[in-house]
Design a protein around this motif. Structure first.
Motif, short mmCIF file in Angstrom:
data_model
loop_
_atom_site.label_atom_id
_atom_site.label_comp_id
_atom_site.label_asym_id
_atom_site.label_seq_id
_atom_site.Cartn_x
_atom_site.Cartn_y
_atom_site.Cartn_z
N ASP A 1 47.80 42.83 46.61
CA ASP A 1 47.31 43.49 45.28
C ASP A 1 46.28 43.18 44.61
OD1 ASP A 1 49.81 45.07 45.34
OD2 ASP A 1 50.98 43.14 44.52
N PHE A 2 45.44 42.25 45.30
CA PHE A 2 44.23 41.43 44.72
C PHE A 2 43.45 40.85 45.75
CE2 PHE A 2 47.50 38.13 44.96
CZ PHE A 2 46.85 37.09 45.28
N ASN A 3 42.27 40.77 45.54
CA ASN A 3 41.39 40.22 46.46
C ASN A 3 40.28 39.19 45.81
OD1 ASN A 3 39.69 42.07 44.98
ND2 ASN A 3 38.78 42.64 47.14
N TYR A 4 40.81 38.30 45.10
CA TYR A 4 39.79 37.37 44.38
C TYR A 4 40.42 35.83 44.83
CZ TYR A 4 43.45 36.57 40.83
OH TYR A 4 44.63 36.32 40.12
N ARG A 5 39.40 35.04 44.90
CA ARG A 5 39.67 33.54 45.24
C ARG A 5 39.87 32.79 43.99
NH1 ARG A 5 35.77 28.92 48.10
NH2 ARG A 5 37.44 27.64 48.67
N SER A 6 40.79 31.67 43.99
CA SER A 6 41.11 30.99 43.02
C SER A 6 39.78 30.28 42.39
CB SER A 6 42.12 29.93 43.38
OG SER A 6 43.33 30.65 43.53
N LEU A 7 39.77 29.90 41.07
CA LEU A 7 38.67 29.11 40.57
C LEU A 7 38.43 27.74 41.33
CD1 LEU A 7 38.91 30.09 36.79
CD2 LEU A 7 37.41 30.98 38.32
N GLN A 8 37.26 27.18 41.40
CA GLN A 8 37.01 25.91 42.31
C GLN A 8 36.42 24.99 41.24
OE1 GLN A 8 37.98 25.85 45.64
NE2 GLN A 8 39.01 27.67 45.05
N TRP B 1 38.75 42.14 42.46
CA TRP B 1 39.71 42.67 41.40
C TRP B 1 40.83 41.64 41.43
CZ3 TRP B 1 38.27 46.16 45.30
CH2 TRP B 1 39.37 46.40 46.45
N LEU B 2 41.05 40.90 40.40
CA LEU B 2 40.28 40.57 39.48
C LEU B 2 38.88 40.11 39.49
CD1 LEU B 2 42.97 39.08 36.94
CD2 LEU B 2 42.04 41.29 36.95
N SER B 3 38.07 39.68 38.75
CA SER B 3 36.89 38.98 38.86
C SER B 3 37.08 37.58 39.34
CB SER B 3 35.89 38.98 37.69
OG SER B 3 36.31 37.95 36.87
N GLU B 4 36.08 37.07 40.30
CA GLU B 4 36.14 35.79 40.87
C GLU B 4 35.81 34.64 39.74
OE1 GLU B 4 36.83 35.87 45.28
OE2 GLU B 4 34.63 36.16 44.98
N HIS B 5 34.59 35.06 39.18
CA HIS B 5 34.04 33.96 38.21
C HIS B 5 34.57 34.20 36.83
CE1 HIS B 5 30.97 33.52 41.20
NE2 HIS B 5 30.56 32.40 40.87
#
Length: 320
Positions: free
Chosen positions: A246-253, A112-116
């Motif tokens: 506060d979040f656990n998503y990786r940045s867009l690649q 959260w938020l979505s990764e993709h």
């Protein structure tokens, strides 16, 4: 004894390196995270994808076997909430679509938020269902470009009892693993099909990587394009979990000239959320984005545009 052994194997397959890494210091991630060319997640631009009408890459429908009533144990590893299998002889099997051979289910976990993102739009929540190529050890899978297959499914926030269906079997266990020091729950039977998109044959697929260190580029990604709905209470339940931030998503690649294929079913009309549901999902996304910092992922303004005025029908501009 067998169950203990399987739990040990699954712990090796956690796929999240238990080292000192955080989501706010991605530039310090080890492995190939900062130098790889096939990294995930990505922003999927629908009109730049290839519709695989000739089944060059997507050869037939996805096949799901044994995804009902799967015995799982829930845990918090400090980076995500994860449900992992405990009986290898009854593990679900995934095949078909872009996959060559069978893949055995290992675990699913949440971001959260979505990764993709799709056309610049992020969702409040995304689940990843991780599978290993059947017959391989984890060490062997890590050395193969097709070692893992991961299904990604998005969630939108919506009011109404019917929105509780996808997560209602998992939500009661979340308070017991809210903190990473709480270890894990007792095993439970989970119907994983509730976490699949209502049209599981409608998806994008591409070659990518794990989204946590060491970011090995061994994943066939299957990202379903039609989201499920959850309640605002369920969303808050997940976002209040301790995952080190506060979040656990990786940045867009960067895509780096990779081809993203889309299934024929993905050209069907999208489910159009009601305006209150869209607004509720938007507010949830913005709340988390503001906590995480708008410099990560996709800009909040673009998210607003896509959530309020997104396409009702996807256009399939390119054909294989």
């Amino acid at each position: 004894m067998f169950a203990i052994f399987v739990l040990f194997v699954v712990s090796l397959a956690d796929l999240t390196l238990q080292a000192e890494w955080t989501y706010d210091r991605e530039n310090q991630w080890p492995g190939v995270c900062t130098v790889g060319r096939l990294q995930s997640p990505i922003n999927i631009m629908s009109q730049e994808t290839i519709l695989d009408t000739n089944q060059v890459h997507i050869r037939g429908p996805l096949v799901f076997r044994g995804y009902n009533d799967v015995e799982l144990v829930a845990s918090n590893n400090g980076h995500t909430l994860k449900w992992a299998g405990v009986r290898n002889d009854q593990a679900p099997i995934l095949s078909g679509g872009p996959l060559r051979g069978n893949y055995t289910f290992l675990q699913f976990h949440f971001h959260w938020l979505s990764e993709h993102a799709i056309d610049g739009m992020k969702y409040p929540l995304e689940v990843h269902m991780v599978h290993i190529k059947t017959g391989l050890s984890m060490e062997e899978a890590m050395e193969r470009s097709d070692g893992l297959a991961v299904i990604g499914v998005f969630f939108m926030v919506n009011r109404g009892y019917e929105s509780a269906h996808a997560l209602e079997q998992l939500a009661p266990f979340v308070p017991y693993i809210k903190n990473s020091a709480q270890n894990q729950t007792e095993s439970q039977k989970v119907d994983i099909t509730r976490l699949l998109s209502y049209d599981p044959q409608s998806y994008y697929t591409y070659k990518g990587s794990l989204t946590t260190p060491m970011c090995q580029e061994i994943v066939t990604w299957i990202v379903m394009d039609k989201p499920l709905f959850i309640t605002s209470d369920q969303y808050r339940l997940f976002t209040n979990v301790d995952v080190g931030g506060d979040f656990n998503y990786r940045s867009l690649q960067h895509l780096n000239n990779r081809v993203v294929y889309r299934s024929v079913a993905s050209c069907a009309s999208l489910l159009a959320p009601t305006f209150p549901g869209t607004l509720l999902g938007l507010l949830s996304c913005l709340s988390s984005t503001l906590h995480a910092g708008v410099n990560k992922g996709v800009g909040a303004v673009w998210n607003i545009k896509r959530k309020l005025f997104g396409d009702g029908v996807k256009k399939c501009a390119k054909v294989a």
